[in-house]
Scaffold this active site. Structure first.
Site, short mmCIF file in Angstrom:
data_model
loop_
_atom_site.label_atom_id
_atom_site.label_comp_id
_atom_site.label_asym_id
_atom_site.label_seq_id
_atom_site.Cartn_x
_atom_site.Cartn_y
_atom_site.Cartn_z
NE ARG A 114 -0.63 4.68 8.88
CZ ARG A 114 -1.84 4.30 9.25
NH1 ARG A 114 -2.19 4.39 10.51
NH2 ARG A 114 -2.70 3.83 8.37
CB CYS B 3 -0.92 0.01 1.22
SG CYS B 3 -2.07 1.41 1.24
CG HIS C 140 -1.43 -1.00 5.79
ND1 HIS C 140 -1.93 0.01 6.59
CD2 HIS C 140 -1.68 -0.63 4.52
CE1 HIS C 140 -2.44 0.95 5.81
NE2 HIS C 140 -2.31 0.59 4.56
CG ASP D 8 -0.72 4.03 5.36
OD1 ASP D 8 0.21 4.52 6.04
OD2 ASP D 8 -1.90 4.02 5.73
CB CYS E 140 -5.66 -0.46 4.70
SG CYS E 140 -5.36 0.03 2.98
CO CO Z 1 -3.45 1.24 2.99
#
Ligand code: CO
Length: 214
Positions: free
Chosen positions: A45, A41, A97, A43, A100
Site C-alpha cells: 500500500r 516498507c 507507515h 508493504d 505496519c
Molecule cells: Co510495513
C-alpha cells in the site's frame, strides 16, 4: 490476477509518456542522478513514487519489511553506500507507515519462523522504548508510536554507517529525515525529528574515528 493486464498497462504507460515527450525514454536512458534516497516498507500500500508524486529518475529506493537499516544487511548497506558515494544524494528519508504488519508482529511475542531474526531489531526498538510504549493504553496508538520510534532508530542506524559519516565530514550531506505514511488517510507526515539533537546524544558512541595505535 491476469498478468497480461500489467503488460497492457505498460504499453499504455509508454504511449502516455511519449505523447507528452517523444524523447522521454531517450532522456531516461542517459542515466540517473536522484537527489533522494528513500528507505521504506515493502508493504504494497506504500508505493513510494506515487505517494510522493515523483517521476522515474527522481528517487533511489530501498524497501524491506518495516523499513529497517540493519548493520549486517549487505543489501541496505550497499544501497546506502552507492547512494551516498556514487549518486551523492542530498537527502535520506526513512519512511515508516501506520498499520505496519512488521511492527505489529514485533509487538506480539509469537514465533514467526524465518522472520524472527528480521523482527529482532524491531523488538529491540520496542525494548529500548518500552517504558514509553507500555504507558500508552490505546492499542492502535501504541503501535503507531512504535512505527514512529522505529523510524527514529533506523535514522540512528544510518548515522552508524561509516560511508555516511565520511560523507558528512567531507560535504555535510546527506541530511536525514524521518517520515510516516498514514495508510488511513493517505497523508505523508514529517516527524520533524531533530536529528542534530538526537544524534548529539549517540555520536560519542558511534562516531568512527581512525583507529588509534594500540
Ligand atoms: Co510495513
Amino acid at each position: 490476477m491476469d498478468l497480461r493486464k500489467i503488460f497492457a498497462n505498460n504499453e499504455r504507460w509508454i504511449a502516455g509518456k511519449l505523447a507528452l515527450d517523444p524523447d522521454y525514454f531517450h532522456e531516461l536512458a542517459k542515466g540517473q542522478s536522484p537527489k533522494l534516497l528513500y528507505i521504506g516498507c515493502s508493504d504494497s500500500r506504500v508505493s513510494a513514487e506515487e505517494l510522493m508524486g515523483l517521476q522515474p529518475g527522481e528517487v533511489f529506493i530501498h524497501r524491506n519489511i518495516a523499513n529497517q537499516v540493519i548493520a549486517t544487511d549487505n543489501n541496505v548497506n550497499s544501497v546506502v553506500q552507492f547512494a551516498v558515494e556514487q549518486l551523492k544524494v542530498e537527502h535520506i528519508i526513512v519512511c515508516g507507515h501506520y498499520d505496519c504488519g512488521g511492527v505489529k508482529a514485533a509487538m506480539s511475542p509469537s514465533d514467526m519462523g524465518q522472520l524472527n531474526s528480521w523482527l529482532q531489531t524491531l523488538r529491540d526498538v520496542y525494548r529500548l522504548h518500552h517504558h514509553e510504549l507500555d504507558a500508552i493504553m490505546d492499542d492502535t496508538r501504541r503501535l503507531d508510536r512504535l512505527v514512529e520510534l522505529n523510524v527514529l532508530e533506523q535514522c540512528i542506524n544510518i548515522l552508524k554507517i561509516d560511508h555516511v559519516q565520511k560523507s558528512w565530514n567531507s560535504s555535510g550531506f546527506p541530511t536525514l529525515y524521518g517520515w510516516v505514511f498514514d495508510v488511513r488517510t493517505g497523508k505523508l507526515i514529517d516527524l520533524k525529528l531533530n536529528m542534530e539533537e538526537e544524534f548529539r546524544e549517540v555520536r560519542r558512541i558511534y562516531d568512527l574515528k581512525p583507529p588509534s595505535a594500540l
